[in-house]
Design a protein around this motif. Structure first.
Motif, short mmCIF file in Angstrom:
data_model
loop_
_atom_site.label_atom_id
_atom_site.label_comp_id
_atom_site.label_asym_id
_atom_site.label_seq_id
_atom_site.Cartn_x
_atom_site.Cartn_y
_atom_site.Cartn_z
N LYS A 359 -28.10 -23.57 -8.33
CA LYS A 359 -28.07 -23.00 -7.14
C LYS A 359 -28.59 -24.19 -5.94
O LYS A 359 -28.31 -23.82 -4.95
CB LYS A 359 -29.19 -21.82 -6.95
N ASN A 437 -26.00 -21.24 1.33
CA ASN A 437 -25.94 -20.70 0.07
C ASN A 437 -24.92 -21.72 -0.61
O ASN A 437 -23.82 -21.81 -0.29
CB ASN A 437 -25.33 -19.32 -0.04
N PRO A 439 -24.42 -22.63 -4.44
CA PRO A 439 -24.22 -23.01 -5.73
C PRO A 439 -23.00 -23.61 -6.19
O PRO A 439 -22.02 -23.70 -5.17
CB PRO A 439 -24.20 -21.47 -6.21
N ARG A 443 -20.57 -20.73 -10.73
CA ARG A 443 -21.80 -20.61 -11.27
C ARG A 443 -22.41 -19.12 -10.86
O ARG A 443 -23.07 -18.61 -11.59
CB ARG A 443 -22.80 -21.49 -11.38
N GLU A 444 -21.95 -18.90 -9.91
CA GLU A 444 -22.79 -17.62 -9.08
C GLU A 444 -21.80 -16.42 -9.27
O GLU A 444 -20.50 -16.39 -8.73
CB GLU A 444 -22.76 -17.87 -7.47
N GLY A 447 -24.06 -13.16 -6.27
CA GLY A 447 -24.75 -13.41 -5.08
C GLY A 447 -24.59 -12.49 -3.84
O GLY A 447 -23.71 -12.20 -3.50
N ASP A 465 -17.98 -19.42 -3.54
CA ASP A 465 -18.24 -18.69 -4.90
C ASP A 465 -18.85 -17.23 -4.74
O ASP A 465 -19.12 -16.87 -3.77
CB ASP A 465 -19.58 -19.54 -5.61
N GLY A 466 -18.57 -16.58 -5.86
CA GLY A 466 -19.02 -15.24 -6.00
C GLY A 466 -18.45 -14.27 -5.02
O GLY A 466 -17.33 -14.24 -5.05
#
Length: 551
Positions: A359, A437, A439, A443-444, A447, A465-466
C-alpha cells in the motif's frame, strides 16, 4: 428470545427469501464492537447493514475477540505501541447456546453471543467464544486476538469459525440454502458439511465463496500434517482429505484453493480483481467459476447527509461551509492526538488505511526534496495526515509508521494519528480534501476507503487498482495515475513511475484547481459524491450477491 428454529427477526423481502449463512473472521458493524482489523471487516459490516436495509434472509457468524485486533497507542517518543485490552459488551445477548467441537483432538467448549439487528441496524450476527471457564487456558486464548501470530492458534481460530460456525447453524436449526464464506478463513466448514451431507457434490451445491486476495502468495497456506493434528479436517483420514481437496502428498493446505474446489461459484471483489483471480487460479484443476461483484460501502452509515442535501439544492455557499466545518471538527481530533493545529482552508491530503508494504504509505516521502517543497509551498499550502494500523508483528510496516512519526516532528502541517477504527476513519474522511490511495497495481483487490471518503466530500487521488477503474474519470470526479505496463517493470521502476505521476498530478492539477478554481474544484467533489452514491452503495452490492452469487 428463543434461538431454536431461529428465523431472521424481521419481515423478509420476497426477492431475498433464500436463506444465507455468512461467515467472516471480522465485522466492522459499529465503533463500540471492536472485532475487526481493516478492509475485510469494514466490507462485512457494510454488507450486514445493507442486508438489514433490504430485509434479506441472512444471518452472519463471526468470532467474539476478547482483546480485538489490538489497541493502537504510543510509546514515549510517539512511535507505535501495541496494547491488548479486554473488551466488554453489555449490548450483546447471551444465547444460552453452548456446544463442543474438537480442536487438537480435545473437546473445546464454544459459547455463543448475539448482536440483535435493532442494536446497530444490521443483519443478525452470532459470535463464537471459547473464553469460558469450562475450557483450559490455552483453549480460552483461541478467541483472544484476531489473527493471532501463533500458527497453531490461528489454525484453531479457523476451525472455530468453520466447523464451529457450521455446527452453530445446526444448533440454531436455521437450515440455510447457502453457506457463504467471506474469505477462506472458515473453509474448515466444508469438512463438517461433508460429513453432514455425505458427498462433496452435496456440499458444493450449498457453498459460495468470496476471495479478497489478488495474489497467490497472500492466500493462507498451512502445513497439512499440522492441520491434521489440529483436527482441522473434522476427523477425516488424511488420504480422504487429499482426494477431496486435490492435494498431492504433503503439499501445504491452501485454504483459498480448497474453497474454490468445494464451492460451486466464487467471486472477486472488483471487475479487475475478477480478471486477476481467474488468471491466477486458472492453472489449478477443479476450481469453480469466478465472477466479480464489486465491493461497496453503506451510504446510510458513512455519508454526510448535509453535504448531499446542500449539493442537491445547489446551495454552494452552504456546501462549502459544511465541508469547512467537517474539516475543522476533524482537526480537533488531530490536534488532541498530535498537538498540530491545522487550517481548515488549506488543502488537506489524507492517507489512512491498514499499513502494509504494497500500500506504500510513505511513497510521497521517498522524494524528500519534492515533499519538502510541497509542504512549505508559500502560495499553495498543503497539510498531510497519516493513520492506520499495521499488523502487530509486521515489523516493516510498523517501521514505516514510526518513520512517518519521526518525519512529522519536522513539520507543523504533518500529523500521524492512531486509533484508526470506524470513528476516526469517518472523521479523517471528512478532514480530507484529497484521499490518497497508492497501492502497487494490481495488488489491491478492491479497496473501499475511497468510496466512503467520496461520500464525505473528499476527492480520490489513486493508482488505477481495485475499484478505481470502475469509478474515476480523471479530472472529472477524481484523479488517477495513468496506467502503465507494470508487468514489464520491476518494483523499483513501478514505484518511481507512480511517485513521479502522483507529484505531477498534485503540482500541476490539484493544487492550482483547489486554490485558483474553487467552482471547478467543488464540481469535482460533487461529481465524486454523486458517482459513489448508488453504484458503490452496499445496497447495490448486497442485491448483486442475491442476483449473481446466490441465484
Amino acid at each position: 428470545m428463543s434461538f431454536s428454529n431461529f428465523r431472521v427477526p424481521y419481515s423478509i423481502d420476497e426477492r431475498y427469501s433464500k436463506k444465507i449463512a455468512y461467515f467472516s473472521m471480522e465485522f466492522a458493524v459499529h465503533q463500540p464492537l471492536k472485532i475487526y482489523s481493516g478492509g475485510l471487516g469494514f466490507l462485512a459490516g457494510s454488507h450486514l447493514r445493507a442486508a438489514y436495509d433490504l430485509r434479506q434472509n441472512m444471518i452472519a457468524v463471526g468470532i467474539l475477540w476478547k482483546y480485538g485486533y489490538y489497541d493502537q497507542a504510543r510509546n514515549q517518543d510517539q512511535t507505535l505501541q501495541v496494547q491488548w485490552n479486554e473488551k466488554l459488551y453489555s449490548f450483546l445477548e447471551d444465547t444460552g447456546i453452548k456446544f463442543q467441537i474438537l480442536i487438537h483432538d480435545a473437546p473445546v467448549w464454544v459459547k455463543v453471543w448475539y448482536l440483535n439487528p435493532e442494536t446497530f441496524q444490521s443483519a443478525p450476527l452470532f459470535l463464537l467464544s471459547t473464553d469460558v471457564p469450562e475450557n483450559d487456558y490455552v483453549s480460552q486464548t483461541i478467541t483472544h486476538r484476531l489473527y493471532d501470530a501463533n500458527v497453531a492458534t490461528k489454525v484453531a481460530q479457523f476451525i472455530l469459525l468453520g466447523i464451529g460456525g457450521a455446527k452453530l447453524i445446526d444448533e440454531l436449526g436455521f437450515n440455510p440454502d447457502l453457506y457463504h464464506l467471506n474469505e477462506a478463513h472458515g473453509v474448515s466448514s466444508v469438512f463438517y458439511l461433508y460429513k453432514k451431507f455425505g458427498s462433496k457434490e452435496e456440499v458444493r451445491k450449498r457453498l459460495v465463496f468470496t476471495t479478497h486476495t489478488p495474489e497467490e502468495a497472500g492466500n493462507e497456506k498451512h502445513d497439512l500434517q499440522l492441520c491434521y493434528k489440529m483436527t482441522y479436517f473434522n476427523g477425516l483420514p488424511l488420504d480422504e482429505v487429499r482426494t477431496l481437496c486435490g492435494i498431492q502428498g504433503d503439499e501445504p493446505f491452501n485454504h483459498s484453493l480448497v474453497a474454490l474446489r468445494f464451492a460451486h461459484l466464487a467471486n472477486g471483489v472488483s471487475q479487475l480483481h475478477g480478471e486477476v483471480a481467474r488468471h491466477m487460479w486458472s492453472k489449478y484443476q477443479g476450481i469453480c467459476p469466478i465472477i466479480a461483484i464489486t465491493n461497496a460501502q453503506s451510504w446510510r452509515y458513512w455519508a454526510d447527509k448535509q453535504l448531499y442535501r446542500f449539493s442537491d439544492e445547489g446551495a454552494d455557499d452552504r456546501f462549502d461551509d459544511r465541508k469547512r466545518h467537517l474539516k475543522k471538527r476533524a482537526f480537533e481530533l488531530v490536534a488532541d492526538q498530535t498537538g498540530k493545529w491545522f487550517n481548515p482552508d488549506a488543502l488537506t491530503i489524507v492517507w489512512a488505511r491498514r499499513f502494509a508494504g504494497y500500500k506504500r504509505a510513505e511513497l510521497l516521502t521517498r522524494d524528500l526534496r519534492r515533499f519538502e517543497a510541497m509542504m512549505n509551498h508559500p502560495k499553495h499550502p498543503v497539510q498531510f495526515i497519516w493513520a492506520g494500523k499495521p499488523y502487530p508483528v509486521d515489523y516493516p510496516a510498523i517501521s514505516d509508521f514510526n518513520n512517518l512519526v519521526h518525519l512529522s516532528k519536522q513539520y507543523k502541517n504533518m500529523a500521524v494519528c492512531i486509533g484508526y477504527e470506524l470513528t476516526v476513519s469517518k472523521r479523517l474522511k471528512q478532514a480530507a480534501d484529497i484521499w490518497l490511495n497508492n497501492p502497487r497495481v494490481p495488488r489491491e483487490a478492491s479497496g473501499t476507503s475511497g468510496m466512503t471518503a467520496a461520500m464525505n466530500g473528499a476527492v480520490n487521488l489513486s493508482t488505477n487498482d481495485g475499484w478505481i477503474p470502475e469509478f474515476i474519470n480523471s479530472g472529472n470526479n477524481g484523479f488517477v495515475v495513468p496506467p502503465a505496463d507494470y508487468t514489464n517493470m520491476n518494483v523499483h521502476d513501478q514505484d518511481e513511475y507512480d511517485l513521479e505521476q502522483l507529484y505531477q498530478i498534485l503540482e500541476q492539477q490539484i493544487l492550482p484547481l483547489y486554490y485558483e478554481q474553487k467552482d471547478t474544484w467543488r464540481q469535482i467533489i460533487k461529481n465524486g459524491m454523486n458517482d459513489v452514491r448508488f453504484q458503490f452503495d452496499a445496497s447495490r452490492m448486497a442485491h448483486e450477491y442475491y442476483e449473481k452469487l446466490y441465484a
